[in-house]
Write a protein that holds these residues in place. Structure first.
Motif, PDB file in Angstrom:
ATOM      1  N   ILE A  12      18.062  12.867 -55.319  1.00 26.51           N
ATOM      2  CA  ILE A  12      16.803  12.232 -55.668  1.00 26.51           C
ATOM      3  C   ILE A  12      16.892  11.938 -57.161  1.00 26.51           C
ATOM      4  N   GLN A  13      17.022  10.680 -57.478  1.00 29.31           N
ATOM      5  CA  GLN A  13      17.366  10.296 -58.836  1.00 29.31           C
ATOM      6  C   GLN A  13      16.142  10.154 -59.735  1.00 29.31           C
ATOM      7  N   SER A  14      15.006   9.809 -59.151  1.00 29.89           N
ATOM      8  CA  SER A  14      13.796   9.618 -59.949  1.00 29.89           C
ATOM      9  C   SER A  14      12.797  10.726 -59.641  1.00 29.89           C
ATOM     10  N   GLU A  15      11.709  10.776 -60.397  1.00 30.45           N
ATOM     11  CA  GLU A  15      10.646  11.732 -60.099  1.00 30.45           C
ATOM     12  C   GLU A  15       9.961  11.255 -58.822  1.00 30.45           C
ATOM     13  N   TRP A  16      10.190  11.998 -57.758  1.00 28.21           N
ATOM     14  CA  TRP A  16       9.761  11.526 -56.445  1.00 28.21           C
ATOM     15  C   TRP A  16       8.647  12.412 -55.917  1.00 28.21           C
ATOM     16  N   LEU A  17       7.509  11.808 -55.606  1.00 29.42           N
ATOM     17  CA  LEU A  17       6.349  12.571 -55.158  1.00 29.42           C
ATOM     18  C   LEU A  17       6.048  12.353 -53.681  1.00 29.42           C
ATOM     19  N   GLY A  18       6.721  11.400 -53.064  1.00 35.90           N
ATOM     20  CA  GLY A  18       6.475  11.120 -51.650  1.00 35.90           C
ATOM     21  C   GLY A  18       7.404  11.911 -50.753  1.00 35.90           C
ATOM     22  N   SER A  19       7.399  11.582 -49.476  1.00 37.60           N
ATOM     23  CA  SER A  19       8.286  12.242 -48.531  1.00 37.60           C
ATOM     24  C   SER A  19       9.613  11.492 -48.480  1.00 37.60           C
ATOM     25  N   VAL A  20      10.652  12.205 -48.075  1.00 29.20           N
ATOM     26  CA  VAL A  20      11.985  11.618 -47.956  1.00 29.20           C
ATOM     27  C   VAL A  20      12.330  11.547 -46.479  1.00 29.20           C
ATOM     28  N   SER A  21      12.664  10.374 -46.000  1.00 36.66           N
ATOM     29  CA  SER A  21      13.014  10.217 -44.589  1.00 36.66           C
ATOM     30  C   SER A  21      14.530  10.249 -44.432  1.00 36.66           C
ATOM     31  N   ALA A  22      14.982  10.172 -43.185  1.00 37.80           N
ATOM     32  CA  ALA A  22      16.419  10.125 -42.918  1.00 37.80           C
ATOM     33  C   ALA A  22      17.010   8.868 -43.543  1.00 37.80           C
ATOM     34  N   LEU A  23      18.101   9.025 -44.260  1.00 43.73           N
ATOM     35  CA  LEU A  23      18.752   7.909 -44.933  1.00 43.73           C
ATOM     36  C   LEU A  23      19.990   7.475 -44.146  1.00 43.73           C
ATOM     37  N   PRO A  24      20.326   6.193 -44.188  1.00 45.35           N
ATOM     38  CA  PRO A  24      21.476   5.694 -43.429  1.00 45.35           C
ATOM     39  C   PRO A  24      22.770   6.409 -43.793  1.00 45.35           C
ATOM     40  N   GLY A  25      23.565   6.711 -42.768  1.00 48.77           N
ATOM     41  CA  GLY A  25      24.887   7.293 -42.994  1.00 48.77           C
ATOM     42  C   GLY A  25      24.909   8.788 -43.184  1.00 48.77           C
ATOM     43  N   GLU A  53      32.350  20.489 -38.450  1.00 47.18           N
ATOM     44  CA  GLU A  53      31.567  21.236 -39.440  1.00 47.18           C
ATOM     45  C   GLU A  53      31.041  20.263 -40.488  1.00 47.18           C
ATOM     46  N   LEU A  54      29.738  20.159 -40.542  1.00 39.73           N
ATOM     47  CA  LEU A  54      29.076  19.261 -41.485  1.00 39.73           C
ATOM     48  C   LEU A  54      28.446  20.075 -42.599  1.00 39.73           C
ATOM     49  N   THR A  55      28.628  19.612 -43.835  1.00 40.44           N
ATOM     50  CA  THR A  55      27.907  20.200 -44.954  1.00 40.44           C
ATOM     51  C   THR A  55      27.070  19.107 -45.610  1.00 40.44           C
ATOM     52  N   ALA A  56      25.938  19.510 -46.151  1.00 40.04           N
ATOM     53  CA  ALA A  56      25.059  18.556 -46.826  1.00 40.04           C
ATOM     54  C   ALA A  56      24.490  19.196 -48.073  1.00 40.04           C
ATOM     55  N   THR A  57      24.281  18.379 -49.094  1.00 40.79           N
ATOM     56  CA  THR A  57      23.584  18.846 -50.284  1.00 40.79           C
ATOM     57  C   THR A  57      22.427  17.910 -50.599  1.00 40.79           C
ATOM     58  N   LEU A  58      21.416  18.487 -51.200  1.00 41.67           N
ATOM     59  CA  LEU A  58      20.311  17.728 -51.773  1.00 41.67           C
ATOM     60  C   LEU A  58      20.211  18.156 -53.222  1.00 41.67           C
ATOM     61  N   SER A  59      20.305  17.205 -54.129  1.00 44.40           N
ATOM     62  CA  SER A  59      20.215  17.541 -55.554  1.00 44.40           C
ATOM     63  C   SER A  59      19.064  16.795 -56.214  1.00 44.40           C
ATOM     64  N   PHE A  60      18.422  17.484 -57.147  1.00 43.70           N
ATOM     65  CA  PHE A  60      17.367  16.887 -57.962  1.00 43.70           C
ATOM     66  C   PHE A  60      17.276  17.691 -59.254  1.00 43.70           C
ATOM     67  N   THR A  61      16.658  17.119 -60.256  1.00 44.41           N
ATOM     68  CA  THR A  61      16.572  17.767 -61.562  1.00 44.41           C
ATOM     69  C   THR A  61      15.119  17.880 -62.006  1.00 44.41           C
ATOM     70  N   LEU A  62      14.741  19.084 -62.421  1.00 48.14           N
ATOM     71  CA  LEU A  62      13.423  19.296 -63.011  1.00 48.14           C
ATOM     72  C   LEU A  62      13.523  19.087 -64.519  1.00 48.14           C
ATOM     73  N   GLU A  63      12.566  18.392 -65.074  1.00 49.45           N
ATOM     74  CA  GLU A  63      12.567  18.120 -66.509  1.00 49.45           C
ATOM     75  C   GLU A  63      12.196  19.371 -67.312  1.00 49.45           C
ATOM     76  N   PHE A  83      17.206   7.029 -54.724  1.00 50.84           N
ATOM     77  CA  PHE A  83      18.099   7.927 -53.998  1.00 50.84           C
ATOM     78  C   PHE A  83      19.536   7.400 -54.086  1.00 50.84           C
ATOM     79  N   VAL A  84      20.477   8.335 -54.203  1.00 48.80           N
ATOM     80  CA  VAL A  84      21.898   8.004 -54.157  1.00 48.80           C
ATOM     81  C   VAL A  84      22.528   8.911 -53.101  1.00 48.80           C
ATOM     82  N   THR A  85      23.440   8.374 -52.298  1.00 49.78           N
ATOM     83  CA  THR A  85      24.069   9.169 -51.240  1.00 49.78           C
ATOM     84  C   THR A  85      25.584   8.985 -51.265  1.00 49.78           C
TER      85      THR A  85
END
Length: 245
Positions: free
Chosen positions: A132-145, A231-241, A90-92
């Motif tokens: 989500i930088q890698s192929e991630w199959l688990g759950s994602v929890s709250a990340l710091p910051g 006003e908070l904005t958030a993005t979640l990015s990931f790539t399908l192969e 993960f990268v934030t």
């Protein structure tokens, strides 16, 4: 006279662009030329991320167990690169976009209520991004910051067109009233879905490639004399192969 009129039109257009509300844009993380980059923009429009470097609060990276990995950012030409000491899961990033206000019928200005006491709208804008930088199959929890964060509920599908439930977290807890779209890059004007009490929405995965989910949430002001809300904005990015060549 025609040249003068044309110049006036161009100047007016530039002033209008400069007055575009800060909340119309977001940040997201993606890969370009096999390098992680931080993008500021809306839809297919990449704005000048380099001049916004002073607004970057933090960049961070984590392994698949959520442990921190050393990360840094730097300018490379027109791009803002994020480099990590090891391959991250993960990268934030967090960008403090500042206080913006608008008088009724007017344009947004980077001022608070102390300078524009009659402003119809006045917000402190903070932008968050998770990739989500890698192929991630688990759950994602709250990340710091990440005060506002979008997390997938369950594994990410391998193919576009499948449904995926997302949960929006505010300060680590599910939040109702966040407005979410499925494709911030290719369909930024899509009708927003609003999260319920459990903070979730279900969306179709749009792209066999880069997916950027976008959420907006108006939180309470921590400085009412300066602005009416945060006003908070958030993005979640990931790539399908894609399929093998």
């Amino acid at each position: 006279m025609m040249k003068t009129a044309l110049n006036a039109t161009i100047l007016t257009s530039l002033l209008t662009l400069c007055a575009v509300p800060a909340n119309a844009h977001g940040i997201y993380l993606t890969e370009r030329s096999k390098q992680i980059v931080l993008v500021y923009g809306e839809g297919a429009d990449d704005m000048d991320m380099v001049k916004r470097e002073p607004l970057i609060d933090t960049v961070a990276a984590f392994d698949d167990e959520g442990k921190p990995i050393k990360a840094s950012h730097h300018v490379s030409g027109l791009a803002m690169l994020v480099e990590t000491e090891a391959k991250p899961a993960f990268v934030t990033a967090v960008l403090q976009n500042g206080v913006w206000s608008r008088m009724k019928g007017g344009k947004y200005e980077k001022k608070g209520l102390d300078e524009m006491p009659g402003a119809e709208v006045s917000t402190n804008n903070i932008k968050y991004a998770v990739r989500i930088q890698s192929e991630w199959l688990g759950s994602v929890s709250a990340l710091p910051g990440q005060t506002l964060q979008i997390v997938p509920v369950g594994p990410i599908p391998k193919l576009l067109g499948q449904k995926l439930k997302y949960q929006v977290l505010f300060q680590g807890h599910p939040v109702a009233g966040a407005r979410v779209i499925a494709d911030f890059v290719n369909d930024p004007d899509a009708k927003e879905l609003v999260t319920g009490k459990d903070g979730t929405v279900t969306l179709v995965v749009r792209n066999q490639g880069l997916n950027v989910i976008h959420a907006v949430y108006n939180g309470p002001s921590d400085n009412p004399a300066k602005y009416r809300n945060v006003e908070l904005t958030a993005t979640l990015s990931f790539t399908l192969e894609h399929k093998p060549e």
